[in-house]
Design a protein around this motif. Structure first.
Motif, PDB file in Angstrom:
ATOM      1  N   HIS A  30       0.858  -1.181   0.000  1.00  0.00           N
ATOM      2  CA  HIS A  30       0.000   0.000   0.000  1.00  0.00           C
ATOM      3  C   HIS A  30       0.894   1.231   0.000  1.00  0.00           C
ATOM      4  N   PHE A  31       0.492   2.256  -0.737  1.00  0.00           N
ATOM      5  CA  PHE A  31       1.252   3.498  -0.812  1.00  0.00           C
ATOM      6  C   PHE A  31       0.604   4.542   0.082  1.00  0.00           C
ATOM      7  N   PRO A  32       1.390   5.489   0.596  1.00  0.00           N
ATOM      8  CA  PRO A  32       2.845   5.619   0.467  1.00  0.00           C
ATOM      9  C   PRO A  32       3.595   4.589   1.293  1.00  0.00           C
ATOM     10  N   ARG A  33       4.753   4.199   0.786  1.00  0.00           N
ATOM     11  CA  ARG A  33       5.626   3.256   1.483  1.00  0.00           C
ATOM     12  C   ARG A  33       7.077   3.686   1.260  1.00  0.00           C
ATOM     13  N   PHE A  34       7.934   3.383   2.225  1.00  0.00           N
ATOM     14  CA  PHE A  34       9.335   3.811   2.158  1.00  0.00           C
ATOM     15  C   PHE A  34      10.077   3.061   1.052  1.00  0.00           C
ATOM     16  N   SER A  35      10.993   3.760   0.401  1.00  0.00           N
ATOM     17  CA  SER A  35      11.885   3.127  -0.568  1.00  0.00           C
ATOM     18  C   SER A  35      13.176   3.939  -0.615  1.00  0.00           C
ATOM     19  N   ILE A  36      14.294   3.265  -0.900  1.00  0.00           N
ATOM     20  CA  ILE A  36      15.527   4.006  -1.132  1.00  0.00           C
ATOM     21  C   ILE A  36      15.619   4.337  -2.618  1.00  0.00           C
ATOM     22  N   GLY A  37      16.699   5.033  -2.995  1.00  0.00           N
ATOM     23  CA  GLY A  37      16.825   5.517  -4.360  1.00  0.00           C
ATOM     24  C   GLY A  37      16.308   6.942  -4.450  1.00  0.00           C
ATOM     25  N   GLU A  38      16.776   7.807  -3.546  1.00  0.00           N
ATOM     26  CA  GLU A  38      16.156   9.116  -3.353  1.00  0.00           C
ATOM     27  C   GLU A  38      16.759  10.230  -4.200  1.00  0.00           C
ATOM     28  N   SER A  39      17.871   9.966  -4.856  1.00  0.00           N
ATOM     29  CA  SER A  39      18.522  10.996  -5.658  1.00  0.00           C
ATOM     30  C   SER A  39      18.302  10.677  -7.134  1.00  0.00           C
ATOM     31  N   LEU A  40      17.524  11.510  -7.805  1.00  0.00           N
ATOM     32  CA  LEU A  40      17.194  11.273  -9.206  1.00  0.00           C
ATOM     33  C   LEU A  40      18.300  11.817 -10.111  1.00  0.00           C
ATOM     34  N   TRP A  81      15.535  16.412  -8.884  1.00  0.00           N
ATOM     35  CA  TRP A  81      15.243  16.543  -7.456  1.00  0.00           C
ATOM     36  C   TRP A  81      15.881  15.415  -6.652  1.00  0.00           C
ATOM     37  N   GLN A  82      16.009  15.674  -5.375  1.00  0.00           N
ATOM     38  CA  GLN A  82      16.276  14.641  -4.377  1.00  0.00           C
ATOM     39  C   GLN A  82      14.989  14.499  -3.567  1.00  0.00           C
ATOM     40  N   VAL A  83      14.473  13.281  -3.480  1.00  0.00           N
ATOM     41  CA  VAL A  83      13.088  13.089  -3.056  1.00  0.00           C
ATOM     42  C   VAL A  83      12.980  12.066  -1.935  1.00  0.00           C
ATOM     43  N   GLU A  84      11.963  12.231  -1.120  1.00  0.00           N
ATOM     44  CA  GLU A  84      11.550  11.128  -0.260  1.00  0.00           C
ATOM     45  C   GLU A  84      10.647  10.250  -1.099  1.00  0.00           C
ATOM     46  N   ARG A  85      11.088   9.019  -1.318  1.00  0.00           N
ATOM     47  CA  ARG A  85      10.431   8.166  -2.298  1.00  0.00           C
ATOM     48  C   ARG A  85       8.995   7.812  -1.923  1.00  0.00           C
ATOM     49  N   ALA A  86       8.678   7.761  -0.642  1.00  0.00           N
ATOM     50  CA  ALA A  86       7.298   7.452  -0.267  1.00  0.00           C
ATOM     51  C   ALA A  86       6.347   8.460  -0.912  1.00  0.00           C
ATOM     52  N   GLN A  87       6.656   9.733  -0.788  1.00  0.00           N
ATOM     53  CA  GLN A  87       5.813  10.775  -1.374  1.00  0.00           C
ATOM     54  C   GLN A  87       5.931  10.785  -2.895  1.00  0.00           C
ATOM     55  N   PHE A  88       7.150  10.686  -3.405  1.00  0.00           N
ATOM     56  CA  PHE A  88       7.387  10.745  -4.846  1.00  0.00           C
ATOM     57  C   PHE A  88       6.636   9.630  -5.572  1.00  0.00           C
ATOM     58  N   ASP A  89       6.810   8.389  -5.121  1.00  0.00           N
ATOM     59  CA  ASP A  89       6.168   7.256  -5.791  1.00  0.00           C
ATOM     60  C   ASP A  89       4.651   7.348  -5.697  1.00  0.00           C
ATOM     61  N   PHE A 125      19.580  -4.619 -11.849  1.00  0.00           N
ATOM     62  CA  PHE A 125      20.001  -3.528 -10.980  1.00  0.00           C
ATOM     63  C   PHE A 125      21.487  -3.674 -10.722  1.00  0.00           C
ATOM     64  N   LEU A 126      22.218  -2.577 -10.914  1.00  0.00           N
ATOM     65  CA  LEU A 126      23.668  -2.626 -10.796  1.00  0.00           C
ATOM     66  C   LEU A 126      24.127  -2.309  -9.377  1.00  0.00           C
ATOM     67  N   ASP A 127      24.024  -1.042  -9.008  1.00  0.00           N
ATOM     68  CA  ASP A 127      24.600  -0.563  -7.760  1.00  0.00           C
ATOM     69  C   ASP A 127      24.083   0.852  -7.543  1.00  0.00           C
ATOM     70  N   PRO A 128      23.933   1.283  -6.293  1.00  0.00           N
ATOM     71  CA  PRO A 128      23.375   2.621  -6.064  1.00  0.00           C
ATOM     72  C   PRO A 128      24.345   3.778  -6.226  1.00  0.00           C
ATOM     73  N   VAL A 129      25.624   3.532  -6.515  1.00  0.00           N
ATOM     74  CA  VAL A 129      26.615   4.596  -6.393  1.00  0.00           C
ATOM     75  C   VAL A 129      26.311   5.795  -7.293  1.00  0.00           C
ATOM     76  N   PHE A 130      25.802   5.596  -8.494  1.00  0.00           N
ATOM     77  CA  PHE A 130      25.532   6.722  -9.378  1.00  0.00           C
ATOM     78  C   PHE A 130      24.041   7.011  -9.529  1.00  0.00           C
ATOM     79  N   SER A 131      23.237   6.485  -8.611  1.00  0.00           N
ATOM     80  CA  SER A 131      21.798   6.790  -8.571  1.00  0.00           C
ATOM     81  C   SER A 131      21.098   6.497  -9.894  1.00  0.00           C
ATOM     82  N   SER A 132      21.505   5.435 -10.550  1.00  0.00           N
ATOM     83  CA  SER A 132      20.986   5.151 -11.891  1.00  0.00           C
ATOM     84  C   SER A 132      19.667   4.385 -11.889  1.00  0.00           C
ATOM     85  N   GLY A 133      19.229   3.881 -10.732  1.00  0.00           N
ATOM     86  CA  GLY A 133      18.094   2.970 -10.700  1.00  0.00           C
ATOM     87  C   GLY A 133      16.813   3.535 -11.272  1.00  0.00           C
TER      88      GLY A 133
END
Length: 418
Positions: A43-53, A106-114, A303-311
């Protein structure tokens, strides 16, 4: 976005997952006049990482009719990335790049963004069912999904095509045994949010900060300033390095933050706003990104790795490309999903992979911190870091492995800092 009638289960496209890839795909399909059903286990909103677009994703959000809603949400503006290691620092402004296009995001809180994204898709006519889990699929020219709701009731969804946008849930790769080795070492992350309370001039809040551990170049941190004086902070390393009991995670992350001079100065004692979380084994791959009656989007495929925020960028690129391919198919054209979808999507993924691999060997870090950078090459690197990993006019996209290796050789002739 409540449960729709079980009698309405014949649909043009069924989408598994309501995250960014699923939401954007749904909106684009609705713009093309297709009927869409989105099935989401949570159910949304829900927490997720990947906050830097990354800026490259903005074009797809705009095309999907979501940009105004996101602008009005007041997310933290982002225009680049800052890398720090010991006493060295190197910042990239994504507006100064080789490839034309968006240079900010943007840099986002994914719960709200998604949540905003899937609501935009629903407002455009996509049907969304939360709390519904896909249990099985019959693939083919008319795929059938077996679905269970939260009350334990099962039903079938008949579709002309299925998109799996389930992210780390990887529904179809699990159900259809599509998993393949990633070739990347097993890494994990410890992360939380902090109330940073930083003065306005303490750091550039418009940039993600990526810091390398002073003694271990394969251990790195992120600090993502968010709106309202909040920051996301995490550490990524070999899985064994962060393998501690749940009760020890907070102390472990706090100790590591204090060992990195920049983060220690900025947020060394800032209180964590939620329990320190752990995620591991996130790198994933599949043999193919499509099959009879289905395609895999975003993290459901690779999915590769979070280092460059590519997800998120890869997710939205995959949604856009998959919808364009499917539209041709549903309009009666013969399409080659391997040539029209899999190969071009993986081109950008492979560009990011070349950068990720060389980040962990330290070669890319040598390049980033090299003191005598050529402006033209710097703009090419900046374009990839901004998400433009499919622009083959950029030599570091057209032939990333050879170009990065040659560039590293050129940098090390003059003895980069170690």
């Amino acid at each position: 976005m409540s449960t729709i009638s079980s009698h309405q289960n014949a649909i043009d496209v069924a989408i598994i997952g309501a995250g960014p890839a699923g939401a954007v795909a749904a909106a684009l399909l609705r713009k093309a006049g297709r009927s869409v059903l989105v099935l989401e286990r949570q159910h949304f909103p829900r927490f997720s990482i990947g906050e830097s677009l990354l800026p490259q994703s903005m074009a797809y959000l705009e095309e999907a009719g979501m940009l105004q809603t996101l602008v009005e949400a007041g997310f933290q503006y982002k225009n680049g990335a800052r890398f720090v290691w010991r006493d060295q620092s190197s910042s990239f402004d994504f507006r100064d790049k080789h490839t034309p296009g968006w240079g900010t995001t943007w840099q986002v809180e994914r719960a709200q963004f998604d949540d905003l994204l899937i609501r935009c898709a629903a407002q455009q006519g996509a049907e969304v069912r939360f709390g519904h889990t896909v249990r099985a699929i019959e693939t083919g020219s008319a795929p059938v999904l077996q679905v269970t709701d939260e009350d334990g009731r099962s039903y079938e969804v008949h579709a002309r095509f299925v998109f799996d946008a389930s992210g780390f849930g990887r529904v179809l790769p699990r159900l259809l045994n599509l998993e393949a080795p990633t070739g990347l070492p097993t890494r994990s992350a410890l992360f939380s949010h902090v109330r940073d309370g930083l003065p306005l001039d303490a750091t550039d809040r418009n940039k993600i900060c990526i810091a390398t551990h002073p003694q271990r170049r394969d251990v790195w941190f992120w600090m993502i300033p968010l709106a309202g004086g909040r920051s996301s902070v995490g550490c990524v390393a070999d899985a064994a390095f962060l393998d501690v009991a749940e009760s020890a995670r907070e102390e472990r992350l706090r100790t590591l933050i204090r060992e990195e001079p920049t983060l220690n100065r900025l947020i060394g004692d800032a209180p964590f706003l939620m329990p320190v979380n752990h995620i591991g084994g996130y790198s994933a791959n599949v043999e193919r990104l499509h099959g009879p009656g289905y395609a895999l989007l975003g993290n459901a495929g690779e999915f590769l790795d979070p280092v460059f925020s590519s997800g998120v960028t890869i997710a939205l690129r995959s949604a856009h490309l998959a919808v364009k391919t499917l539209e041709r198919q549903l309009s009666g054209e013969t399409v080659d999903w391997h040539g029209d979808y899999d190969v071009p999507l993986r081109k950008g993924i492979d560009t990011f992979r070349a950068f990720v691999e060389r980040w962990y060997t330290g070669e890319l870090q040598d390049i980033i911190y090299y003191p005598q950078q050529t402006p033209g090459i710097r703009r090419m690197i900046s374009a990839v870091l901004a998400g433009y990993a499919w622009d083959e006019s950029n030599p570091y996209v057209a032939d990333p492995v050879r170009r990065l290796d040659a560039l590293h050789d050129a940098c090390t002739v003059f003895g980069p800092a170690r």
